[in-house]
Design a protein around this motif. Structure first.
Motif, PDB file in Angstrom:
ATOM      1  N   LEU A  55       9.361  60.687  50.448  1.00  0.00           N
ATOM      2  CA  LEU A  55       8.327  59.672  50.244  1.00  0.00           C
ATOM      3  C   LEU A  55       8.860  58.494  49.433  1.00  0.00           C
ATOM      4  O   LEU A  55       8.433  57.361  49.615  1.00  0.00           O
ATOM      5  N   ALA A  56       9.779  58.769  48.550  1.00  0.00           N
ATOM      6  CA  ALA A  56      10.299  57.725  47.657  1.00  0.00           C
ATOM      7  C   ALA A  56      11.555  57.053  48.197  1.00  0.00           C
ATOM      8  O   ALA A  56      12.152  56.222  47.511  1.00  0.00           O
ATOM      9  N   SER A  57      11.945  57.383  49.436  1.00  0.00           N
ATOM     10  CA  SER A  57      13.241  56.894  49.925  1.00  0.00           C
ATOM     11  C   SER A  57      13.166  55.506  50.555  1.00  0.00           C
ATOM     12  O   SER A  57      14.172  54.914  50.852  1.00  0.00           O
ATOM     13  N   GLY A  58      11.968  54.983  50.800  1.00  0.00           N
ATOM     14  CA  GLY A  58      11.850  53.667  51.419  1.00  0.00           C
ATOM     15  C   GLY A  58      12.150  52.559  50.442  1.00  0.00           C
ATOM     16  O   GLY A  58      12.350  52.785  49.243  1.00  0.00           O
ATOM     17  N   PRO A  59      12.155  51.316  50.938  1.00  0.00           N
ATOM     18  CA  PRO A  59      12.419  50.156  50.072  1.00  0.00           C
ATOM     19  C   PRO A  59      11.414  50.086  48.930  1.00  0.00           C
ATOM     20  O   PRO A  59      10.213  50.144  49.142  1.00  0.00           O
ATOM     21  N   SER A  60      11.918  49.989  47.712  1.00  0.00           N
ATOM     22  CA  SER A  60      11.133  49.841  46.476  1.00  0.00           C
ATOM     23  C   SER A  60      10.265  51.049  46.156  1.00  0.00           C
ATOM     24  O   SER A  60       9.522  51.034  45.181  1.00  0.00           O
ATOM     25  N   ARG A  61      10.368  52.107  46.938  1.00  0.00           N
ATOM     26  CA  ARG A  61       9.479  53.248  46.720  1.00  0.00           C
ATOM     27  C   ARG A  61       9.814  54.009  45.426  1.00  0.00           C
ATOM     28  O   ARG A  61       8.911  54.425  44.704  1.00  0.00           O
ATOM     29  N   ALA A  62      11.083  54.221  45.142  1.00  0.00           N
ATOM     30  CA  ALA A  62      11.463  55.057  44.006  1.00  0.00           C
ATOM     31  C   ALA A  62      10.899  54.512  42.696  1.00  0.00           C
ATOM     32  O   ALA A  62      10.495  55.273  41.810  1.00  0.00           O
ATOM     33  N   SER A  63      10.835  53.193  42.572  1.00  0.00           N
ATOM     34  CA  SER A  63      10.365  52.596  41.323  1.00  0.00           C
ATOM     35  C   SER A  63       8.870  52.789  41.119  1.00  0.00           C
ATOM     36  O   SER A  63       8.348  52.538  40.035  1.00  0.00           O
TER      37      SER A  63
END
Length: 861
Positions: A55-63
């Motif tokens: 879920l957090a692997s997309g652009p800007s997702r991890a932040s």
């Protein structure tokens, strides 16, 4: 006035993720069978950490992830069933795949067989249902051997119809090997009339809700005499939901049940199931009026839980005064539900509003259609207001695994068996830590690892929580608060009890210490009449109709398709003005409709299917006017007052906003009548001199008053035995009735509920504690622990923490002693007590239109 934000950038962001199957298991002792359907072909059961990484692997997702909490797996502790349990029942349980009970299940069953009322307060998916089902089924099996075949009966109470239907399905599955010895049936508003007579005469396990018990079963007790005569157990599921005024009403309904059972020679044992709560035995004792044993040591195993706090990113849009706007929790949750569905992860997205549930479903379906045409039908919405057959179909689809994703309101929060869920997305803090954990616990119910994600709304409360995880993870859940002795609640139930069976002096202790002083008032109001040694109901009307135990105020509005006349569903009366006004966009099961007209007299909204590029948001105004000041006490230059007020709310217009960007396309005026709530309130005023001494200038006055109002509402449950959601408040820098800066705290129920009166009596202690709570909080400018409210209609703006402390300091300098307050209040209340009780309860009394707070939008802040 703050408004709900609408999805911005619905179609932006993430490309579909490619999913590699990852299996994960946690070694633990098995207790319950896994009725999880075969894993979706797209994915194996992935570890929750792996799912979150994707879920957090997309652009800007991890932040966007501000914190991740890992709760490790826990092994279970087995025991053996008490030897008094029938062998046939143990065999049926084993046939269902359950070899041995957990220790807390066996202990609860032992207490039940000993005749002790017991509350099982363990975590979600810990097998609470089996704790009470095993002793109940064993006793019903004994009773089936009686000459009439019904020597023992059991009554099951659930707060929702969905939960009762789900439990009935589970009971029938579990008791199938027992043949016709266990005859379970649901008796609620959806039960066909032709089935009801069979249930009364032959069912020995009846599943219903407090509303049906109050209005249907107890007033008709002679027709239920054979059932009540044999009643051995009363099961109260999800008993933590019975809090505040609703809980107080249910407590009195249970006392009426106990009284009638005694009349027929029965003394049932109460078996209660609760989510983890503070002091569950205390709450259970208040609810039932009986001593209750507590079983709270959870011996069940738990899979790994990964709990992520998620903050949506800022957008390029700007709000009022040029402030940046975050992407909405609705749009963010829809994206997460989409991606979880693509991964083959069975998920539920919880959202606070019915409209939000529909929006998340619509957006997810659109996104999934771009990935795979087979996926959109596997996502749906679930909320109150659907037709019974729609609810049952959705429950079956979720239970079977046909549905992969569901966007739901808290109608699905309770203990329905939705085994096999892998993830839960929570769109906005639900208001209490107890509710947060209840929703998170929907996942992982088969013992597998689970993922929970709390998505913050663009709101100071949610923002604080996702950046201060200790406020969620390091603090205990709240206590369940209710007050069965509240005279405003007790009075109508005394009338209902008198109609069921004349009240005698022997009944006074059962209904509580307030009963003796209320009976003369009810006599004076000509509602009850004393003949010889008993009080009788005097009216032709049904006494049970004196009160709506949920306080929903008015019959639901039917939503009807204009072209076909087909009934789509219903909307609560309190929500109709804001959700189905003329021109409103109404969502139902993924289809979009526009409201053509709203007929308030006939409670019908006509809609037609359409595809607008916008959605709608109602705008309203709220004001409070003083009707009568019963008593007032000088507090220095200021005043502390108690009396009757009228809260007026009017929807004045609606905004059309573009679905994709949230851009406002225009505003349309509405001509809807105002809705009024006549209730009781406590209020205090301050003078210009007091403001000068507190160094409160006009720029911060509104924020200081607002902050003090929020904190005082948050502290009142410590003094008034109420729930925060039962009271409302308004703060005004210059009120037209007092001509001074004024803070009101009012009962959120027609006629009052006694909370504001108790606040007045304990005002010095209450406001001193309020001042201490604000001043001692370590935050700099205010947080949910002191001045922010989870139900603020103004988005917690403006607030001024230091100003509130200085303001309360000056106010309390002149506070009178509470003994003097009590004496003054007593003199004022003696004169009109009987008249007020009669006015509130008499069915023929004239008064304003009742506008009870909408159950979906509690009184606030």
């Amino acid at each position: 006035m703050a408004f709900n934000h609408l999805p911005a950038g619905v179609h932006d962001a993430l490309a579909p993720l490619s999913v590699t199957p990852v299996t994960h298991s946690v070694p633990m002792a098995k207790n319950h069978r896994s009725d999880r359907p075969p894993t979706d072909t797209r994915s194996g059961t992935a570890a929750p950490g792996d799912v979150l990484d994707r879920l957090a692997s997309g652009p800007s997702r991890a932040s966007r992830i501000t914190h991740t909490e890992h709760l490790p797996p826990r092994a279970g502790r087995h025991a053996v069933w008490p030897d008094r349990i029938r062998a046939e029942v143990i065999a049926a349980v084993q046939a269902a795949g359950i070899e041995h009970p957990w220790a807390h299940q066996a202990r609860a069953a032992e207490h039940a067989l000993d005749g002790d009322s017991v509350v099982v307060a363990t975590g979600t998916a810990s097998g609470k249902s089996l704790s009470y089902l095993v002793p109940v089924l064993s006793t019903l099996l004994d009773g089936a051997e009686a000459p009439n075949g019904r020597g023992a009966t059991a009554l099951y109470l659930a707060p929702t119809k969905a939960l009762a239907a789900d439990q009935c399905r589970s009971v029938k599955e579990l008791s199938q090997p027992l043949g016709h010895s266990v005859r379970a049936a649901v008796h609620d508003g959806d039960t066909p009339f032709e089935e009801r007579e069979w249930i009364r005469q032959y069912a020995n396990y009846v599943l219903t809700n407090p509303d049906m018990l109050h209005r249907g079963i107890l007033p008709s007790h002679p027709r239920w005499s054979s059932f009540l005569k044999a009643l051995k157990y009363v099961v109260i599921d999800e008993c933590h939901t019975y809090r505040g005024v609703f809980g107080s009403h249910v407590a009195q309904v249970l006392r009426r049940l106990r009284r009638l059972c005694a009349r027929y020679g029965a003394s049932p044992v109460f078996l209660l199931a609760s989510a983890t709560a503070a002091e569950p035995a205390v709450a259970a004792r208040r609810l039932t009026g009986l001593p209750v044993v507590e079983v709270a040591d959870d011996a069940s195993p738990r899979g790994e839980l990964v709990f992520a706090l998620w903050e949506p990113p800022l957008t390029e849009l700007h709000g009022e005064k040029g402030a940046p706007v975050r992407r909405t929790a609705t749009a963010e949750a829809a994206d997460l539900l989409t991606d979880l569905t693509v991964q083959g992860v069975r998920s539920v997205a919880f959202v606070r509003s019915r409209r939000g549930a529909e929006l998340i479903s619509v957006i997810a379906k659109e996104r999934l259609a771009e990935v795979d045409r087979a996926l959109p039908p596997r996502v749906a919405a679930y909320r109150g207001g659907y037709l019974p057959e729609e609810r049952r179909a959705l429950e079956r689809a979720l239970h079977s695994g046909e549905l992969l994703g569901l966007a739901a309101t808290n109608a699905l929060e309770l203990g329905m068996d939705v085994s096999g869920l892998d993830a839960v997305v929570i769109a906005g803090y639900p208001g209490t830590r107890a509710s947060l954990w209840q929703q998170a616990g929907r996942a992982g119910r088969s013992g597998q690892g689970a993922l929970a994600v709390l998505v913050a709304r663009d709101d100071p409360l949610d923002t604080f929580l996702v950046h201060h995880p200790e406020a969620l993870f390091d603090r205990p859940v709240e206590s369940t608060v209710l007050d069965p002795d509240n005279p405003y609640v007790l009075a109508p139930h005394l009338c209902a009890a008198a109609e069921e069976l004349p009240l005698t002096e022997d009944d006074l202790a059962l209904f509580g210490p307030t009963t003796e002083e209320l009976l003369p008032q009810l006599e004076a109001a000509k509602l009850l009449r004393r003949r010889t040694r008993a009080w009788h109901w005097t009216r032709r009307e049904r006494a049970a109709d004196l009160t709506d135990i949920r306080g929903e105020g008015g019959r639901p509005v039917q939503v009807v398709e204009a072209g076909t006349g087909r009934l789509l569903g219903t909307v609560d009366a309190g929500a109709a003005h804001t959700s189905v006004h003329e021109g409103a966009v109404h969502l139902h099961q993924g289809r979009t409709y526009v409201v053509r007209s709203l007929d308030l007299e006939d409670s019908v909204a006509l809609v037609e299917q359409a595809s607008p590029s916008y959605t709608t948001v109602a705008r309203d105004t709220t004001s409070v006017s003083v009707l009568e000041t019963d008593t007032e006490i000088p507090w220095g230059d200021g005043r502390l007052c108690f009396g009757s007020v009228e809260v007026t709310n009017q929807v004045v217009s609606y905004l059309r906003r573009r679905v994709i960007t949230g851009e406002v396309l225009g505003e349309t005026k509405l001509d809807l009548p105002p809705r009024t709530l006549r209730t009781r309130a406590v209020w205090w005023t301050v003078t210009e001199d007091q403001l000068d001494r507190a160094r409160i200038n006009p720029e911060i006055l509104g924020g200081a008053l607002h902050a003090a109002e929020h904190a005082s509402i948050g502290m009142l449950p410590l003094f008034a035995t109420c729930d925060r959601w039962d009271i409302g408040g308004v703060s005004i820098p210059l009120h037209p009735d007092t001509l001074l800066p004024t803070v009101f705290v009012y009962d959120g129920h027609p006629g009052g509920a006694g909370f504001a009166e108790r606040a007045f009596h304990t005002a010095r202690s209450w406001l001193t504690a309020t001042r201490q709570a604000i001043a001692s909080c370590e935050c700099e400018a205010g947080c949910p622990s002191c001045i922010q409210s989870p139900k603020c209609g103004n988005g917690n703006d403006p607030l001024h923490k230091r100003g509130a402390v200085r303001l309360l300091d000056v106010l309390l300098e002149g506070a009178g002693e509470e003994k003097a307050v009590e004496e003054t209040a007593e003199k004022a209340s003696e004169a009109g007590a009987s008249e007020r009780a009669g006015d509130r309860l008499s069915p023929s009394a004239e008064g304003p239109a009742e506008a009870a707070p909408d159950p979906q939008v509690p009184p606030g802040p």
